[in-house]
Design a protein around this motif. Sequence first.
Motif, PDB file in Angstrom:
ATOM      1  N   ILE A 132      63.349  23.289-106.753  1.00 14.44           N
ATOM      2  CA  ILE A 132      64.661  22.952-106.216  1.00 14.44           C
ATOM      3  C   ILE A 132      65.031  23.907-105.091  1.00 14.44           C
ATOM      4  O   ILE A 132      64.924  25.127-105.231  1.00 14.44           O
ATOM      5  CB  ILE A 132      65.731  22.976-107.321  1.00 14.44           C
ATOM      6  CG1 ILE A 132      65.419  21.918-108.373  1.00 14.44           C
ATOM      7  CG2 ILE A 132      67.119  22.764-106.747  1.00 14.44           C
ATOM      8  CD1 ILE A 132      66.391  21.873-109.514  1.00 14.44           C
ATOM      9  N   MET A 133      65.457  23.343-103.974  1.00 17.48           N
ATOM     10  CA  MET A 133      65.818  24.140-102.800  1.00 17.48           C
ATOM     11  C   MET A 133      67.337  24.281-102.698  1.00 17.48           C
ATOM     12  O   MET A 133      68.091  23.403-103.123  1.00 17.48           O
ATOM     13  CB  MET A 133      65.293  23.467-101.523  1.00 17.48           C
ATOM     14  CG  MET A 133      63.851  23.026-101.593  1.00 17.48           C
ATOM     15  SD  MET A 133      62.697  24.403-101.793  1.00 17.48           S
ATOM     16  CE  MET A 133      61.166  23.497-102.049  1.00 17.48           C
ATOM     17  N   GLY A 134      67.774  25.371-102.095  1.00 18.85           N
ATOM     18  CA  GLY A 134      69.200  25.559-101.841  1.00 18.85           C
ATOM     19  C   GLY A 134      70.040  25.627-103.085  1.00 18.85           C
ATOM     20  O   GLY A 134      71.188  25.179-103.094  1.00 18.85           O
TER      21      GLY A 134
ATOM     22  N   THR B 273      75.815  31.342 -96.672  1.00 12.58           N
ATOM     23  CA  THR B 273      74.405  31.729 -96.622  1.00 12.58           C
ATOM     24  C   THR B 273      73.660  30.748 -95.743  1.00 12.58           C
ATOM     25  O   THR B 273      73.817  29.530 -95.873  1.00 12.58           O
ATOM     26  CB  THR B 273      73.785  31.729 -98.036  1.00 12.58           C
ATOM     27  OG1 THR B 273      74.419  32.733 -98.831  1.00 12.58           O
ATOM     28  CG2 THR B 273      72.292  32.009 -97.978  1.00 12.58           C
ATOM     29  N   LEU B 274      72.837  31.276 -94.836  1.00 12.48           N
ATOM     30  CA  LEU B 274      72.014  30.449 -93.962  1.00 12.48           C
ATOM     31  C   LEU B 274      70.588  30.380 -94.503  1.00 12.48           C
ATOM     32  O   LEU B 274      70.087  31.336 -95.101  1.00 12.48           O
ATOM     33  CB  LEU B 274      71.998  31.008 -92.537  1.00 12.48           C
ATOM     34  CG  LEU B 274      73.370  31.151 -91.856  1.00 12.48           C
ATOM     35  CD1 LEU B 274      73.182  31.702 -90.453  1.00 12.48           C
ATOM     36  CD2 LEU B 274      74.117  29.825 -91.828  1.00 12.48           C
ATOM     37  N   MET B 275      69.928  29.256 -94.283  1.00 16.35           N
ATOM     38  CA  MET B 275      68.575  29.064 -94.794  1.00 16.35           C
ATOM     39  C   MET B 275      67.745  28.286 -93.781  1.00 16.35           C
ATOM     40  O   MET B 275      68.230  27.343 -93.167  1.00 16.35           O
ATOM     41  CB  MET B 275      68.612  28.313 -96.133  1.00 16.35           C
ATOM     42  CG  MET B 275      67.250  28.043 -96.745  1.00 16.35           C
ATOM     43  SD  MET B 275      67.365  27.328 -98.424  1.00 16.35           S
ATOM     44  CE  MET B 275      68.075  25.720 -98.033  1.00 16.35           C
TER      45      MET B 275
ATOM     46  N   SER C  27      69.712  25.139 -92.573  1.00 15.47           N
ATOM     47  CA  SER C  27      70.838  24.728 -93.416  1.00 15.47           C
ATOM     48  C   SER C  27      71.861  25.842 -93.561  1.00 15.47           C
ATOM     49  O   SER C  27      71.572  27.029 -93.321  1.00 15.47           O
ATOM     50  CB  SER C  27      70.340  24.341 -94.814  1.00 15.47           C
ATOM     51  OG  SER C  27      69.346  23.359 -94.758  1.00 15.47           O
ATOM     52  N   ALA C  28      73.037  25.439 -93.981  1.00 10.04           N
ATOM     53  CA  ALA C  28      74.100  26.375 -94.353  1.00 10.04           C
ATOM     54  C   ALA C  28      74.566  26.028 -95.757  1.00 10.04           C
ATOM     55  O   ALA C  28      74.775  24.860 -96.083  1.00 10.04           O
ATOM     56  CB  ALA C  28      75.260  26.291 -93.372  1.00 10.04           C
ATOM     57  N   LEU C  29      74.710  27.056 -96.603  1.00 10.39           N
ATOM     58  CA  LEU C  29      75.235  26.899 -97.956  1.00 10.39           C
ATOM     59  C   LEU C  29      76.598  27.579 -98.006  1.00 10.39           C
ATOM     60  O   LEU C  29      76.705  28.776 -97.710  1.00 10.39           O
ATOM     61  CB  LEU C  29      74.289  27.531 -98.982  1.00 10.39           C
ATOM     62  CG  LEU C  29      72.811  27.103 -98.923  1.00 10.39           C
ATOM     63  CD1 LEU C  29      72.005  27.851 -99.972  1.00 10.39           C
ATOM     64  CD2 LEU C  29      72.669  25.608 -99.113  1.00 10.39           C
ATOM     65  N   TYR C  30      77.612  26.829 -98.392  1.00 10.02           N
ATOM     66  CA  TYR C  30      78.966  27.370 -98.402  1.00 10.02           C
ATOM     67  C   TYR C  30      79.529  27.345 -99.815  1.00 10.02           C
ATOM     68  O   TYR C  30      79.595  26.290-100.456  1.00 10.02           O
ATOM     69  CB  TYR C  30      79.872  26.565 -97.472  1.00 10.02           C
ATOM     70  CG  TYR C  30      81.286  27.110 -97.406  1.00 10.02           C
ATOM     71  CD1 TYR C  30      81.573  28.239 -96.649  1.00 10.02           C
ATOM     72  CD2 TYR C  30      82.316  26.511 -98.135  1.00 10.02           C
ATOM     73  CE1 TYR C  30      82.855  28.757 -96.601  1.00 10.02           C
ATOM     74  CE2 TYR C  30      83.602  27.015 -98.092  1.00 10.02           C
ATOM     75  CZ  TYR C  30      83.872  28.146 -97.324  1.00 10.02           C
ATOM     76  OH  TYR C  30      85.135  28.663 -97.281  1.00 10.02           O
TER      77      TYR C  30
ATOM     78  N   LEU D 119      80.189  26.713-107.414  1.00  7.90           N
ATOM     79  CA  LEU D 119      79.991  25.440-106.740  1.00  7.90           C
ATOM     80  C   LEU D 119      79.817  25.707-105.251  1.00  7.90           C
ATOM     81  O   LEU D 119      80.617  26.418-104.641  1.00  7.90           O
ATOM     82  CB  LEU D 119      81.205  24.524-106.955  1.00  7.90           C
ATOM     83  CG  LEU D 119      81.164  23.177-106.224  1.00  7.90           C
ATOM     84  CD1 LEU D 119      80.086  22.269-106.821  1.00  7.90           C
ATOM     85  CD2 LEU D 119      82.530  22.481-106.287  1.00  7.90           C
ATOM     86  N   HIS D 120      78.730  25.174-104.684  1.00  6.87           N
ATOM     87  CA  HIS D 120      78.552  25.330-103.243  1.00  6.87           C
ATOM     88  C   HIS D 120      78.060  24.041-102.608  1.00  6.87           C
ATOM     89  O   HIS D 120      77.436  23.199-103.256  1.00  6.87           O
ATOM     90  CB  HIS D 120      77.617  26.504-102.903  1.00  6.87           C
ATOM     91  CG  HIS D 120      76.194  26.332-103.354  1.00  6.87           C
ATOM     92  ND1 HIS D 120      75.718  26.853-104.540  1.00  6.87           N
ATOM     93  CD2 HIS D 120      75.137  25.715-102.774  1.00  6.87           C
ATOM     94  CE1 HIS D 120      74.437  26.567-104.672  1.00  6.87           C
ATOM     95  NE2 HIS D 120      74.047  25.865-103.610  1.00  6.87           N
ATOM     96  N   ALA D 121      78.376  23.896-101.332  1.00  8.42           N
ATOM     97  CA  ALA D 121      77.984  22.732-100.549  1.00  8.42           C
ATOM     98  C   ALA D 121      76.791  23.085 -99.677  1.00  8.42           C
ATOM     99  O   ALA D 121      76.594  24.240 -99.285  1.00  8.42           O
ATOM    100  CB  ALA D 121      79.149  22.258 -99.683  1.00  8.42           C
ATOM    101  N   HIS D 122      75.985  22.065 -99.377  1.00 10.62           N
ATOM    102  CA  HIS D 122      74.769  22.240 -98.597  1.00 10.62           C
ATOM    103  C   HIS D 122      74.842  21.293 -97.403  1.00 10.62           C
ATOM    104  O   HIS D 122      75.003  20.089 -97.560  1.00 10.62           O
ATOM    105  CB  HIS D 122      73.559  21.902 -99.478  1.00 10.62           C
ATOM    106  CG  HIS D 122      72.237  22.220 -98.855  1.00 10.62           C
ATOM    107  ND1 HIS D 122      71.154  22.668 -99.584  1.00 10.62           N
ATOM    108  CD2 HIS D 122      71.800  22.170 -97.577  1.00 10.62           C
ATOM    109  CE1 HIS D 122      70.135  22.871 -98.794  1.00 10.62           C
ATOM    110  NE2 HIS D 122      70.499  22.559 -97.567  1.00 10.62           N
ATOM    111  N   LEU D 123      74.697  21.848 -96.186  1.00 11.88           N
ATOM    112  CA  LEU D 123      74.686  21.042 -94.975  1.00 11.88           C
ATOM    113  C   LEU D 123      73.523  21.509 -94.112  1.00 11.88           C
ATOM    114  O   LEU D 123      73.455  22.685 -93.736  1.00 11.88           O
ATOM    115  CB  LEU D 123      76.006  21.173 -94.211  1.00 11.88           C
ATOM    116  CG  LEU D 123      76.078  20.451 -92.852  1.00 11.88           C
ATOM    117  CD1 LEU D 123      75.904  18.947 -93.045  1.00 11.88           C
ATOM    118  CD2 LEU D 123      77.386  20.759 -92.137  1.00 11.88           C
ATOM    119  N   GLY D 124      72.582  20.603 -93.823  1.00 16.92           N
ATOM    120  CA  GLY D 124      71.404  21.004 -93.064  1.00 16.92           C
ATOM    121  C   GLY D 124      70.952  19.933 -92.100  1.00 16.92           C
ATOM    122  O   GLY D 124      71.382  18.776 -92.163  1.00 16.92           O
TER     123      GLY D 124
END
Length: 338
Positions: free
Chosen positions: A39-41, A105-107, A140-143, A153-158
């Motif tokens: 699992i990523m992110g 967090t950036l990925m 991606s960015a994880l917020y 709880l975090h959101a993932h946008l990539g």
Amino acid sequence: MKNLLVATLCVVTSITFSQEKETNLWTSNRPDGHAPISIMGDHIHHKGELMFSYRYMTMDMRHLRQDTYDATNADAHANYMVSPQNMTMNMHMLSIMYALSNKLTLMAMSNYLKNDMDLQMRNGNEFSTNTSGLGDISVSALYSIFNKNRKELHAHLGIYIPTGSIEKKGMLPMSMGNEVQLPYTMQTGTGSFGAKLGLTYLGQCKKFSWGHQLTGIININDNEQDYKFGNRYNFNNWFAAKAGNNLSISVRLEAVVMVEIDGSSSLLNPMMVSTADTKNSGGTYLNSGFGLNYLATNGNLDGLRFATEISTPFFQNLNGIQLKQNYNLTFGMQYAFH
């Protein structure tokens, strides 16, 4: 509507300020603090933290399936000159994560793929094809939306950048000594820009942890060959228990929906082989996984994590006629600088 927006803003503001005083936070600094390695992110980091990851993944596919039923070579040869027998996809993946703040967090991830497929002609003759090369790159960015009471709880946008190839060729028995375009599954890239959207919810108590992750990968544009791979949606659920100070054991359930390829390449003859016909793409899968996580906490190896997971499908409903997924095996190593 205005009152609802104001109320929502107040709730978000209250959560943001209250969590700054919260000491009982969810943490990744324990053996079950990461999701299964496939699992990523799955987690964020504290400000200034940096983590490098390496994963090796192998996916094995063999035997044919049509919808929810097993199929035979004769079923495939009724419509196509060539039928796939098995395929192995091996991937090496490198990723890096860096936390700009406790909230963001950036990925970035890149990978190298090697695909091998065995096929059979109507006359019984068999042959193989193989490709290898760089895949698509993702950034991606994880917020973090909230982190308190050992819940996070975090959101993932990539975005996906089409650095992989869609022009891989091979020499086939029927190509008269010439290299020809290979089918979609043998390519190392998508040729399209893509977006990844996701939400991850995590929870912990003293001895175990759990998580839920919903993600969608959306291919935005048709590539240069006038097609785009279908969107993919994953819903992952896992439970992990600590087995000592350094080791954790995990189980995972996953639902996957893969949409059929949209469009087609004029370089492929859909009557030649089933993998060149876009109606034989996409499907629905239910997978189960078992994993191990080991976290070193002493000496020079402090912060180094080793992990592995094997997953197998217990339900597959495939569009058209395709190779069944047999298993996915992932090994990984992660190192975090605190």
